[in-house]
Design an enzyme around this catalytic site. Structure first.
Site, PDB file in Angstrom:
ATOM      1  N   HIS A 154       0.813  -1.229   0.000  1.00  0.00           N
ATOM      2  CA  HIS A 154       0.000   0.000   0.000  1.00  0.00           C
ATOM      3  C   HIS A 154       0.841   1.271   0.000  1.00  0.00           C
ATOM      4  O   HIS A 154       0.320   2.355  -0.258  1.00  0.00           O
ATOM      5  CB  HIS A 154      -0.934   0.037   1.218  1.00  0.00           C
ATOM      6  CG  HIS A 154      -2.009  -1.009   1.199  1.00  0.00           C
ATOM      7  ND1 HIS A 154      -2.850  -1.182   0.130  1.00  0.00           N
ATOM      8  CD2 HIS A 154      -2.358  -1.958   2.110  1.00  0.00           C
ATOM      9  CE1 HIS A 154      -3.683  -2.194   0.385  1.00  0.00           C
ATOM     10  NE2 HIS A 154      -3.396  -2.682   1.574  1.00  0.00           N
ATOM     11  N   ASP A 159      -2.624 -10.527  -2.525  1.00  0.00           N
ATOM     12  CA  ASP A 159      -3.191 -10.010  -1.270  1.00  0.00           C
ATOM     13  C   ASP A 159      -4.629  -9.558  -1.552  1.00  0.00           C
ATOM     14  O   ASP A 159      -4.936  -9.072  -2.641  1.00  0.00           O
ATOM     15  CB  ASP A 159      -2.349  -8.827  -0.781  1.00  0.00           C
ATOM     16  CG  ASP A 159      -2.796  -8.316   0.586  1.00  0.00           C
ATOM     17  OD1 ASP A 159      -2.144  -8.663   1.582  1.00  0.00           O
ATOM     18  OD2 ASP A 159      -3.806  -7.572   0.656  1.00  0.00           O
ATOM     19  N   HIS A 178      -6.286  -7.118  -0.642  1.00  0.00           N
ATOM     20  CA  HIS A 178      -6.447  -5.678  -0.862  1.00  0.00           C
ATOM     21  C   HIS A 178      -5.680  -5.253  -2.117  1.00  0.00           C
ATOM     22  O   HIS A 178      -4.632  -5.826  -2.426  1.00  0.00           O
ATOM     23  CB  HIS A 178      -5.935  -4.895   0.357  1.00  0.00           C
ATOM     24  CG  HIS A 178      -6.607  -5.298   1.641  1.00  0.00           C
ATOM     25  ND1 HIS A 178      -6.047  -6.221   2.514  1.00  0.00           N
ATOM     26  CD2 HIS A 178      -7.796  -4.935   2.164  1.00  0.00           C
ATOM     27  CE1 HIS A 178      -6.878  -6.390   3.542  1.00  0.00           C
ATOM     28  NE2 HIS A 178      -7.943  -5.627   3.352  1.00  0.00           N
ATOM     29  N   ASP A 214      -4.632 -12.771   3.200  1.00  0.00           N
ATOM     30  CA  ASP A 214      -5.883 -12.290   3.792  1.00  0.00           C
ATOM     31  C   ASP A 214      -7.111 -12.557   2.914  1.00  0.00           C
ATOM     32  O   ASP A 214      -8.225 -12.169   3.296  1.00  0.00           O
ATOM     33  CB  ASP A 214      -5.783 -10.800   4.172  1.00  0.00           C
ATOM     34  CG  ASP A 214      -5.006  -9.975   3.177  1.00  0.00           C
ATOM     35  OD1 ASP A 214      -4.701 -10.470   2.073  1.00  0.00           O
ATOM     36  OD2 ASP A 214      -4.698  -8.804   3.498  1.00  0.00           O
TER      37      ASP A 214
HETATM   38 ZN   LIG Z   1      -4.165  -7.122   2.560  1.00  0.00          ZN
END
Ligand SMILES: [Zn+2]
Length: 346
Positions: free
Chosen positions: A125, A162, A164, A249
């Site tokens: 991120h 991931d 996200h 995740d």
């Molecule tokens: Zn994540």
């Protein structure tokens, strides 16, 4: 059997976050699970050196680096509601980036071998300007820049599974024609980016490939996404190296997302990526840890992926999602395929 190097460093535990899903206990759980597992003989581990300032500054603005360093020097503090630092977070972040660099270096120097940086804080991120989403420095991006600038590679593929969206990595390489970036993520979800219309810029237009997937996707949906999009796009790009932002995740047990992937599903993705690396780039496959917030699912999935990549037969201790999964994502895949000029299967 394959040789598989794990990059581990105790400094990664020194990034303290208090009551936070991204905490040192994640790595402790992984290390304990690795020690208790009967891993294939080809698995070994070493401690990476920290990234140099020069390596970090190829990705991040000096202001970001100074912010993290100065906060840590004052004993720590919050950057935003999600992202915090402690007294040794700067050092931990340098070692985490160094782990990803060492994984890339190892697979470039040892054809056929794989490497997995089991590091934290995670990275995907963090944008050039902004630490966010539990991430300080973008480990995968820093490692890929090292591959481009220090090893002279011309084509590197990054696959981010991931749950996200890897907004930071996308921002770093949006206009970089030497990099292909694919992200599979729950959408809409944190951080809000990753629409399929985001395809890169300028000479790199078309080389950002977003797979925004609806909540509830499990092993079958991810397998379909790999077969229909990830594999043909990576093949078309002909990378010299594949770097993986490996977050766990999307596991059904994870508390921070709503996907239904099992450990078996992560193993299938890892094997598919290893198959692509074997086919396209002398097996050069380097992974770096991103998220994964259910310790048991995270640790057992890391052990299973490590075992599979070293040629062993992993076990799935948690099994499939107890609440089922969304199997048919054909309309989404259809739109992604059209956007990226992929010919449909007959
Ligand atoms: Zn994540």
């Amino acid at each position: 059997m394959n040789e598989m190097l794990l990059l581990l460093h105790p400094e990664c535990l020194a990034h303290e976050t208090g009551r936070h899903p991204e905490n040192p206990g994640r790595l402790v759980a992984i290390w304990e699970a690795l020690q208790n597992a009967s891993l294939p003989a080809g698995v070994s581990w070493t401690e990476p050196a920290p990234a140099t300032l020069e390596q970090v500054l190829r990705v991040h603005r000096p202001e970001l680096v100074n912010l993290v360093r100065e906060l840590a020097a004052r004993g720590g503090g919050a950057i935003d509601a999600d992202t915090v630092t402690s007294a040794r977070s700067y050092d931990a972040a340098l070692v985490a980036a160094g782990g990803a660099i060492a994984a890339v270096r190892h697979v470039l120097a040892n054809p056929g071998q794989r490497a997995f940086a089991l590091v934290r804080p995670p990275g995907h991120h963090a944008t050039p300007e902004q630490p966010m989403g539990f991430c300080l420095f973008n480990n995968a991006a820093i490692a890929v820049r090292a591959a481009l600038d220090e090893h002279g590679l011309k084509r590197v593929a990054i696959v981010d599974f991931d749950v996200h969206h890897g907004n930071g990595t996308q921002a770093v390489f949006a206009a970089e024609p030497r990099v292909l970036f694919l992200s599979l993520h729950q959408f809409p979800w944190y951080p809000g980016t990753g629409r399929l219309e985001e395809v890169g810029e300028g000479a790199a237009r078309g080389q950002t490939v977003n797979l925004p997937l609806p909540a509830g996707c499990g092993d079958a949906a991810y397998q379909a996404a790999f077969e229909r999009v990830v594999e043909p796009v990576v093949r078309r790009f002909q990378p010299e190296l594949i770097v993986v932002s490996a977050g766990f995740d999307a596991h059904w047990a994870d508390p921070l997302a709503e996907m239904a992937v099992s450990t078996t599903g992560f193993v299938a993705m890892a094997r598919a990526l290893a198959g692509l690396a074997d086919e396209l780039c002398q097996g050069r496959l380097a992974l770096t840890l991103e998220g994964g917030y259910d310790r048991s699912a995270l640790a057992s999935s890391v052990v299973a992926v490590t075992t599979a990549l070293a040629g062993g037969e992993p076990t799935d201790v948690l099994g499939p999602s107890p609440t089922g999964e969304l199997a048919n994502i054909e309309p989404v895949l259809e739109r992604i395929c059209r956007r990226h000029g992929l010919i449909r299967e007959a």
